[in-house]
Design a protein around this motif. Structure first.
Motif, PDB file in Angstrom:
ATOM      1  N   LEU A 336       2.699   8.628  -1.744  1.00 41.72           N
ATOM      2  CA  LEU A 336       3.594   7.467  -1.812  1.00 41.72           C
ATOM      3  C   LEU A 336       4.424   7.318  -0.548  1.00 41.72           C
ATOM      4  CD1 LEU A 336       4.943   7.564  -5.487  1.00 41.72           C
ATOM      5  CD2 LEU A 336       3.011   6.285  -4.556  1.00 41.72           C
ATOM      6  N   THR A 337       4.651   8.422   0.141  1.00 40.77           N
ATOM      7  CA  THR A 337       5.473   8.385   1.347  1.00 40.77           C
ATOM      8  C   THR A 337       4.699   7.916   2.572  1.00 40.77           C
ATOM      9  OG1 THR A 337       5.049  10.780   1.433  1.00 40.77           O
ATOM     10  CG2 THR A 337       7.209  10.067   0.647  1.00 40.77           C
ATOM     11  N   ASP A 338       3.406   7.704   2.427  1.00 39.92           N
ATOM     12  CA  ASP A 338       2.625   7.056   3.477  1.00 39.92           C
ATOM     13  C   ASP A 338       2.656   5.557   3.228  1.00 39.92           C
ATOM     14  OD1 ASP A 338       0.369   7.231   5.664  1.00 39.92           O
ATOM     15  OD2 ASP A 338      -0.434   5.933   4.084  1.00 39.92           O
ATOM     16  N   MET A 339       2.978   4.771   4.251  1.00 36.65           N
ATOM     17  CA  MET A 339       3.172   3.339   4.073  1.00 36.65           C
ATOM     18  C   MET A 339       1.947   2.670   3.460  1.00 36.65           C
ATOM     19  SD  MET A 339       5.358   0.818   4.525  1.00 36.65           S
ATOM     20  CE  MET A 339       6.497   1.210   5.854  1.00 36.65           C
ATOM     21  N   GLN A 340       0.784   2.911   4.021  1.00 40.98           N
ATOM     22  CA  GLN A 340      -0.431   2.260   3.534  1.00 40.98           C
ATOM     23  C   GLN A 340      -0.782   2.725   2.126  1.00 40.98           C
ATOM     24  OE1 GLN A 340      -4.103   3.272   5.562  1.00 40.98           O
ATOM     25  NE2 GLN A 340      -4.969   1.251   5.176  1.00 40.98           N
ATOM     26  N   GLU A 341      -0.716   4.026   1.898  1.00 42.07           N
ATOM     27  CA  GLU A 341      -1.085   4.532   0.582  1.00 42.07           C
ATOM     28  C   GLU A 341      -0.048   4.162  -0.473  1.00 42.07           C
ATOM     29  OE1 GLU A 341      -4.027   8.195   1.742  1.00 42.07           O
ATOM     30  OE2 GLU A 341      -2.094   8.684   0.855  1.00 42.07           O
ATOM     31  N   GLY A 342       1.214   4.038  -0.077  1.00 40.89           N
ATOM     32  CA  GLY A 342       2.239   3.591  -1.017  1.00 40.89           C
ATOM     33  C   GLY A 342       1.971   2.178  -1.505  1.00 40.89           C
ATOM     34  N   ILE A 343       1.496   1.316  -0.598  1.00 44.34           N
ATOM     35  CA  ILE A 343       1.150  -0.058  -0.966  1.00 44.34           C
ATOM     36  C   ILE A 343      -0.072  -0.068  -1.882  1.00 44.34           C
ATOM     37  CG2 ILE A 343       0.330  -2.273  -0.067  1.00 44.34           C
ATOM     38  CD1 ILE A 343       2.019  -1.717   2.442  1.00 44.34           C
ATOM     39  N   LEU A 344      -1.073   0.746  -1.538  1.00 45.82           N
ATOM     40  CA  LEU A 344      -2.277   0.831  -2.366  1.00 45.82           C
ATOM     41  C   LEU A 344      -1.952   1.282  -3.786  1.00 45.82           C
ATOM     42  CD1 LEU A 344      -4.880   2.463   0.056  1.00 45.82           C
ATOM     43  CD2 LEU A 344      -5.000   0.171  -0.920  1.00 45.82           C
ATOM     44  N   ALA A 345      -1.071   2.264  -3.901  1.00 49.28           N
ATOM     45  CA  ALA A 345      -0.762   2.849  -5.210  1.00 49.28           C
ATOM     46  C   ALA A 345      -0.167   1.836  -6.172  1.00 49.28           C
ATOM     47  CB  ALA A 345       0.177   4.033  -5.038  1.00 49.28           C
ATOM     48  N   LYS A 346       0.489   0.802  -5.659  1.00 50.30           N
ATOM     49  CA  LYS A 346       1.105  -0.219  -6.515  1.00 50.30           C
ATOM     50  C   LYS A 346       0.097  -1.246  -7.014  1.00 50.30           C
ATOM     51  CE  LYS A 346       4.190  -1.653  -3.662  1.00 50.30           C
ATOM     52  NZ  LYS A 346       5.305  -2.512  -3.205  1.00 50.30           N
ATOM     53  N   SER A 347      -1.080  -1.279  -6.409  1.00 47.83           N
ATOM     54  CA  SER A 347      -2.098  -2.261  -6.779  1.00 47.83           C
ATOM     55  C   SER A 347      -2.793  -1.850  -8.067  1.00 47.83           C
ATOM     56  CB  SER A 347      -3.129  -2.379  -5.654  1.00 47.83           C
ATOM     57  OG  SER A 347      -4.316  -2.978  -6.113  1.00 47.83           O
ATOM     58  N   SER A 348      -2.884  -2.774  -9.024  1.00 46.96           N
ATOM     59  CA  SER A 348      -3.560  -2.468 -10.282  1.00 46.96           C
ATOM     60  C   SER A 348      -5.037  -2.168 -10.043  1.00 46.96           C
ATOM     61  CB  SER A 348      -3.403  -3.634 -11.270  1.00 46.96           C
ATOM     62  OG  SER A 348      -3.971  -4.816 -10.745  1.00 46.96           O
ATOM     63  N   GLU A 349      -5.641  -2.839  -9.064  1.00 44.65           N
ATOM     64  CA  GLU A 349      -7.041  -2.587  -8.768  1.00 44.65           C
ATOM     65  C   GLU A 349      -7.239  -1.173  -8.232  1.00 44.65           C
ATOM     66  OE1 GLU A 349      -9.654  -4.489  -9.541  1.00 44.65           O
ATOM     67  OE2 GLU A 349      -8.125  -5.703 -10.546  1.00 44.65           O
ATOM     68  N   PHE A 350      -6.315  -0.715  -7.397  1.00 38.64           N
ATOM     69  CA  PHE A 350      -6.422   0.642  -6.865  1.00 38.64           C
ATOM     70  C   PHE A 350      -6.154   1.661  -7.966  1.00 38.64           C
ATOM     71  CE2 PHE A 350      -5.056   4.348  -4.335  1.00 38.64           C
ATOM     72  CZ  PHE A 350      -6.135   4.425  -3.461  1.00 38.64           C
ATOM     73  N   GLN A 351      -5.214   1.371  -8.862  1.00 37.75           N
ATOM     74  CA  GLN A 351      -4.955   2.256  -9.993  1.00 37.75           C
ATOM     75  C   GLN A 351      -6.208   2.391 -10.863  1.00 37.75           C
ATOM     76  OE1 GLN A 351      -1.563   0.459 -11.883  1.00 37.75           O
ATOM     77  NE2 GLN A 351      -0.254   0.779 -10.090  1.00 37.75           N
ATOM     78  N   LYS A 352      -6.912   1.273 -11.065  1.00 38.51           N
ATOM     79  CA  LYS A 352      -8.165   1.315 -11.826  1.00 38.51           C
ATOM     80  C   LYS A 352      -9.218   2.154 -11.108  1.00 38.51           C
ATOM     81  CE  LYS A 352      -7.537  -3.237 -13.938  1.00 38.51           C
ATOM     82  NZ  LYS A 352      -8.060  -4.631 -14.021  1.00 38.51           N
ATOM     83  N   GLU A 353      -9.241   2.046  -9.771  1.00 39.11           N
ATOM     84  CA  GLU A 353     -10.213   2.829  -9.006  1.00 39.11           C
ATOM     85  C   GLU A 353      -9.911   4.315  -9.121  1.00 39.11           C
ATOM     86  OE1 GLU A 353     -13.554   3.526  -7.333  1.00 39.11           O
ATOM     87  OE2 GLU A 353     -12.940   1.422  -7.537  1.00 39.11           O
ATOM     88  N   ILE A 354      -8.620   4.663  -9.102  1.00 38.54           N
ATOM     89  CA  ILE A 354      -8.229   6.064  -9.311  1.00 38.54           C
ATOM     90  C   ILE A 354      -8.715   6.534 -10.679  1.00 38.54           C
ATOM     91  CG2 ILE A 354      -6.286   7.646  -9.649  1.00 38.54           C
ATOM     92  CD1 ILE A 354      -4.694   5.897  -7.669  1.00 38.54           C
ATOM     93  N   ALA A 355      -8.408   5.726 -11.697  1.00 34.69           N
ATOM     94  CA  ALA A 355      -8.783   6.080 -13.064  1.00 34.69           C
ATOM     95  C   ALA A 355     -10.295   6.204 -13.215  1.00 34.69           C
ATOM     96  CB  ALA A 355      -8.232   5.033 -14.031  1.00 34.69           C
ATOM     97  N   LYS A 356     -11.017   5.259 -12.638  1.00 33.54           N
ATOM     98  CA  LYS A 356     -12.481   5.285 -12.714  1.00 33.54           C
ATOM     99  C   LYS A 356     -13.042   6.543 -12.062  1.00 33.54           C
ATOM    100  CE  LYS A 356     -16.547   2.661 -11.206  1.00 33.54           C
ATOM    101  NZ  LYS A 356     -17.008   1.438 -10.487  1.00 33.54           N
ATOM    102  N   SER A 357     -12.499   6.899 -10.907  1.00 35.11           N
ATOM    103  CA  SER A 357     -12.976   8.081 -10.192  1.00 35.11           C
ATOM    104  C   SER A 357     -12.731   9.353 -10.989  1.00 35.11           C
ATOM    105  CB  SER A 357     -12.293   8.170  -8.823  1.00 35.11           C
ATOM    106  OG  SER A 357     -12.567   7.033  -8.034  1.00 35.11           O
TER     107      SER A 357
END
Length: 368
Positions: A336-357
């Motif tokens: 979360l402390t990385d700017m790009q990854e912090g933005i990704l983590a807030k995205s529902s699509e990225f959250q779904k990708e995490i969950a899917k993986s």
């Protein structure tokens, strides 16, 4: 005769001078220890010791100190104070002997530590993590007396609500969430039928966890991601239990006791990482030997799916994964402390990708 003696003396002087020169060169080639830096992490600390070239120190632990002796080495005088870490107090240097440079890590509490010399980086890494002595004793007598009831999980209703069992099997709660699997064929819907999986969304309540640059709290992201993960695993046929349904804090003792009591087949702690220096990527943690394969398979799927830097599978004595009887892992998909990854983590699509993986990794584990 005197001429022969003179020649012999000259030869001896020559070899003596040569030896002195070699000693001087060797002395000048002592490795230099130039400083140290403490990298504070919410779960462990890294001490990076800067050296002029590759060297493997001799390490020992004496009381509340970790001592590293570098030979042959000359050390520059320094002292690094750490106010954030609950484990490390200070790191300082002394020239212990003429050719021995010593680094001392003063500790605040009992710890475990690992030392690695990083070839090509001119650094020695000391990883410091909490020891068994810091882990509170698991008290589950009260929970053990409570009967465990087998309840059927509610299917999707007409309003599109999902009923997930909470930590207590006698309570169900409804959460509105769009199924992340709606676009996929469910030809293998029951491949995890009969498997019981506990998903633990990290933090909650008064414990916000880490924060992104914009103030987004880890506890909110772990819950959202865990709900998606629960749906994926349910669609694979697994029986899924979430340890919390809203913004509340569950104790680590209760979480571990619950997972053990229901004889779960797997435990997954969902977290997001943070660090006080630039760092990004995916990490997965395990503790017991029977958890390593699950950690490795889930980690592989996350690295492939999220396409972030692979920061490896690590063994760490976190409370829940060290006090549960089943294969248990803790995932840290991004920082979360990385700017790009912090933005990704807030995205529902990225959250779904995490969950899917994660779900794919769990599937791999049970099908192999």
């Amino acid at each position: 005769m005197s001429l022969k003696i003179t020649k012999l003396i000259n030869i001896l002087l020559y070899f003596f001078s040569l030896c002195c020169l070699q000693i001087g060169v060797a002395y000048s080639q002592d490795i230099k220890i130039m400083g140290a830096e403490i990298e504070w992490h919410k779960y462990y600390d890294n001490v990076f010791i800067k050296t002029s070239e590759y060297i493997v120190p001799k390490t020992q632990k004496q009381g509340d100190k970790i001592i590293l002796d570098f030979t042959p080495a000359k050390v520059e005088s320094f002292k690094v104070i750490n106010k954030k870490s609950p484990r490390i107090k200070t790191v300082y240097s002394i020239q212990n002997k003429e050719d021995v440079g010593r680094i001392i890590i003063e500790l605040k509490c009992p710890v475990k530590h690992e030392v690695a010399s990083l070839y090509g980086k001119e650094e020695v890494l000391v990883e410091v993590s909490s020891s068994q002595a810091q882990v509170p004793v698991l008290i589950a007598e009260k929970e053990a007396k409570e009967p465990v009831e087998n309840k059927k999980e509610e299917p999707l209703n007409k309003e599109g609500k999902l009923s997930y069992p909470s930590m207590k099997r006698d309570s169900l709660f409804d959460i509105k969430v769009a199924s992340p699997l709606k676009e996929e064929k469910k030809l293998r819907q029951n491949i995890l039928k009969g498997k019981v999986i506990v998903i633990d969304p990290g933090h909650g309540g008064e414990d916000p966890g880490a924060s992104a640059f914009d103030g987004t709290k880890e506890k909110d992201l772990t819950l959202k991601t865990s709900i998606y993960l629960a749906q994926y695993l349910k669609d694979y046929g697994a029986t899924v239990f979430l340890t919390r349904k809203t913004d509340v804090k569950k104790t680590l003792q209760d979480i571990a006791a619950f997972a053990n009591k229901i004889n779960a087949d797997a435990y997954i702690g969902v977290h997001f990482n943070s660090l006080n220096r630039p760092k990004a990527g995916t990490e997965t943690y395990y503790y017991t030997p029977n958890s390593f394969r699950l950690a490795a398979l889930v980690h592989k799927r996350m690295v492939l799916g999220l396409k972030r830097e692979d920061r490896g599978v690590r063994q760490m004595m976190f409370y829940t994964i060290s006090r549960t009887c089943m294969p248990a892992i803790l995932v840290e998909p991004v920082y979360l402390t990385d700017m790009q990854e912090g933005i990704l983590a807030k995205s529902s699509e990225f959250q779904k990708e995490i969950a899917k993986s994660i779900a794919l990794g769990v599937k791999d584990y049970f099908l192999r």
